[in-house]
Every structure is written in C-alpha cells, then in structure tokens.
Scaffold this active site. Structure first.
Site, short mmCIF file in Angstrom:
data_model
loop_
_atom_site.label_atom_id
_atom_site.label_comp_id
_atom_site.label_asym_id
_atom_site.label_seq_id
_atom_site.Cartn_x
_atom_site.Cartn_y
_atom_site.Cartn_z
N GLU A 1 45.35 -28.74 -20.15
CA GLU A 1 43.93 -28.58 -19.81
C GLU A 1 43.20 -29.92 -19.87
O GLU A 1 42.37 -30.23 -19.00
CB GLU A 1 43.26 -27.58 -20.74
CG GLU A 1 41.80 -27.34 -20.38
CD GLU A 1 41.08 -26.42 -21.35
OE1 GLU A 1 39.86 -26.58 -21.52
OE2 GLU A 1 41.73 -25.53 -21.94
N HIS B 1 50.73 -20.33 -21.71
CA HIS B 1 51.66 -20.81 -22.73
C HIS B 1 52.19 -19.65 -23.58
O HIS B 1 51.80 -19.46 -24.72
CB HIS B 1 50.99 -21.87 -23.60
CG HIS B 1 50.89 -23.20 -22.94
ND1 HIS B 1 49.96 -24.14 -23.30
CD2 HIS B 1 51.60 -23.74 -21.92
CE1 HIS B 1 50.12 -25.22 -22.54
NE2 HIS B 1 51.10 -24.99 -21.69
N THR C 1 38.66 -25.88 -23.85
CA THR C 1 38.16 -24.53 -24.09
C THR C 1 38.85 -23.82 -25.25
O THR C 1 38.38 -22.77 -25.70
CB THR C 1 38.32 -23.65 -22.84
OG1 THR C 1 39.73 -23.50 -22.56
CG2 THR C 1 37.60 -24.24 -21.65
N SER D 1 47.24 -15.84 -25.00
CA SER D 1 48.28 -15.73 -23.98
C SER D 1 49.43 -14.83 -24.42
O SER D 1 50.47 -14.79 -23.76
CB SER D 1 48.81 -17.12 -23.62
OG SER D 1 49.13 -17.87 -24.79
N CYS E 1 35.82 -21.28 -25.04
CA CYS E 1 35.68 -20.02 -24.32
C CYS E 1 35.40 -18.86 -25.27
O CYS E 1 35.72 -18.90 -26.46
CB CYS E 1 36.91 -19.77 -23.45
SG CYS E 1 38.26 -18.91 -24.25
N SER F 1 51.06 -23.02 -27.41
CA SER F 1 49.74 -22.43 -27.20
C SER F 1 48.73 -23.04 -28.16
O SER F 1 48.78 -22.80 -29.37
CB SER F 1 49.81 -20.92 -27.40
OG SER F 1 48.52 -20.36 -27.48
N CYS G 1 43.22 -12.79 -22.86
CA CYS G 1 41.83 -12.97 -22.44
C CYS G 1 41.77 -12.75 -20.93
O CYS G 1 42.79 -12.60 -20.26
CB CYS G 1 41.36 -14.38 -22.80
SG CYS G 1 42.29 -15.69 -21.96
N CYS H 1 41.69 -21.05 -14.99
CA CYS H 1 40.71 -20.17 -15.60
C CYS H 1 39.30 -20.59 -15.16
O CYS H 1 38.97 -21.78 -15.20
CB CYS H 1 40.82 -20.24 -17.12
SG CYS H 1 39.51 -19.32 -17.99
#
Length: 312
Positions: A126, A41, A165, A268, A195, A223, A12, A96
């Site tokens: 996060e 990750h 997100t 990722s 997101c 992840s 992304c 991000c």
C-alpha cells in the site's frame, strides 16, 4: 475455557470486493486470470483463488498479453496501469476505495504545491502504491515518532500528511501529534485515512483484551492490520497474544492453565478460519463462547463496471 469473539472481525468491504473481483473475472473471462501481487494478504484466500484458476505474480512482465490481470486491493503505483495500457492489457483495478481516497488526497496536496508526509511502513504494498502516485521525492515516508521528531520539510507552512489505512490507531495518533506539535499548520485529511475496519477491529480487541489470559489473532504474517491487532491486544492488557494462520498454528502447550481466550481475525481472514479455530478449542475444552461486539458494519463497495452484472 471461555472464548470471547471480538466483533467486528474478519473481512472488510475492501477485501470482500477484491475477492469478488477475481471471482467475477474468472467467471467472465475464464481461467487463467492473472493477479499482480496477492489480492489480499491471506494465504487461505490466495490458495482458494489459485484453485479456481487465478495466477499470482509480482510484476506485469510475468503476465501474457492475451489474459486479464487484476491489481491487488493494496493499490499500485501509477506506472503499473500505464504499462498495462501501453501493452493493451485488459486490466481490472481491485484497489480498495479507501486506499484510492488516500491517493486522491496526495494528488490534491501535490497539485496545491504542498510537501507531503506519508505515515506508514516502508515496503508495504500500500505504501509502495501511494508513493508511486507522485514523482520521486514528492512524498516523504515517516514510520515512527522518532522520524516525526527529526523530519525537516522544505517549507513548514506548506505541509500535509496522509497515512496508510491499516496502521495502529494509537501509534498513528502519536506520530500525528508530534507532527502537529512541530508544524501547527500541517494539513490533515478531511476524514482520517485509517480505514473504518482497521479502527473497528482494534476497538473490539481493546474492549476484550484485559479480560483475556491470551488473545489469538487469525491472519497471515504479511497482513499489516493483523499484526497490529496482536500489538493492540498486548497494550490493552492481554497477558499474551499470538498471530496464527489457522488452528494448526496454535501452540496448545502455551495455553495450559489458560481459562480465558480472546479470538479475532484480521480484515483479510475469512470467517471459516474462526469457525475452525473454535472447533479446535471445542475438541479440547468444555467451552463457553461469547461475542463482544463494539459496533455494526454495513459498508459495501461497488464492483468495477466491467464486472458488474448489468455491464454490457
């Protein structure tokens, strides 16, 4: 064997930006450049950056005073840049922008005197970073619908929520629905916090899963968005689904008799891992490969000015 490639998949804009930040920092300042927590990750990404001269650490205390440090894409508590500034460290924040948006929302709600609920997974970097934007106790973490059904705010009329997100869109919708049922006045984000990339990758998996005997999701176990893709695939009708780091993680014996496989990659995971997996299938089967695309992505995030090409 028929392979269906979900699209969008893989990197992304936030991941691409974070990786570029480490690469640009190495080019500008030389090695080593320290990175607090894995920049994203994915084991392959981290190992490649290590070969270029990045040193990954978990705490600033592991960083020397005379080398730059990059903060990971997941965001950090406010205490981390404060500590870096106190030590006069040169630091670059690769958080991000969509995570930063959540931080800004939380601060806005706090400044307005609201109690804040964060929907997310305990311990995820996060979530740790978002909780660390405000004083202890200002944000309550909710992980499940059950948590939402038992949560008791101090004042239901002054309540707001934000989310991690990288969550499951469907799981989060169920939690939000329960909160809104119990607290009709709860303030929601102006635009949903999950997101665009997480949403798009889950939508692509939903579109292909029912026609697949199996789905393989390329991504690392750490992840969050990759693990959610496995769950989404199973719920959407895939008979089986697995998370694999790369082609070496495939249990080929489990694919005996399988004729239709869906492939996607977490936000990722680099595309070269998808190409390697396709090649591994090609070495074993007569392949028919098709792509199922649900949308196009054109999001690009700017690099920090200290690393941009026109910076002084």
């Amino acid at each position: 064997m028929r392979l269906t490639l979900a699209a969008p998949r893989g990197f992304c804009a936030g991941v691409d930006r974070a990786i570029q930040i480490v690469e640009r920092a190495l080019a500008k300042f030389g090695a080593p450049v320290y990175v607090r927590h894995e920049i994203v990750h994915n084991r392959h990404v981290v190992e490649r950056l290590e070969r270029l001269g990045a040193v990954f650490v978990e705490e600033l205390s592991e960083c020397p005073d005379d080398r730059p440090v990059v903060f990971s894409a997941h965001g950090v508590p406010k205490s981390v840049p404060a500590e870096a500034a106190a030590r006069n460290l040169l630091y670059v924040d690769a958080t991000c922008p969509l995570v930063s948006k959540v931080h800004v929302e939380a601060q806005r709600h706090f400044d307005a005197g609201k109690e804040i609920v964060l929907i997310g997974h305990a311990g995820h970097p996060e979530v740790v970073g978002t909780l660390g934007q405000l004083p202890d106790g200002a944000i309550s973490l909710i992980e499940t619908v059950g948590d939402a059904s038992t949560y008791e705010p101090r004042d239901p009329s002054r309540l707001a929520f934000v989310t991690q997100t990288t969550l499951s869109v469907d799981d989060t919708a169920a939690i939000v629905a329960e909160l809104q049922r119990r607290f009709p006045q709860i303030a929601a984000p102006h635009k949903e916090d999950i997101c665009y990339a997480t949403t798009n990758r889950q939508a692509a998996v939903k579109a292909m899963a029912a026609d697949c005997d199996a789905v393989l999701v390329i991504g690392s176990p750490t992840s969050s968005n990759s693990r959610r893709l496995v769950e989404v695939a199973l719920r959407a009708g895939a008979k089986q689904a697995w998370l694999v780091d790369d082609e070496s993680g495939v249990d080929w014996s489990a694919l005996e008799g399988v004729r239709s496989v869906g492939i996607t990659a977490g936000a990722s995971a680099p595309e070269e891992l998808v190409e390697g997996l396709i090649e591994a299938f090609r070495n074993r089967f007569d392949l028919e490969v098709e792509e199922l695309r649900v949308t196009d992505e054109d999001v690009v995030f700017k690099l920090p000015r200290i690393l941009s090409e026109d910076a002084a």
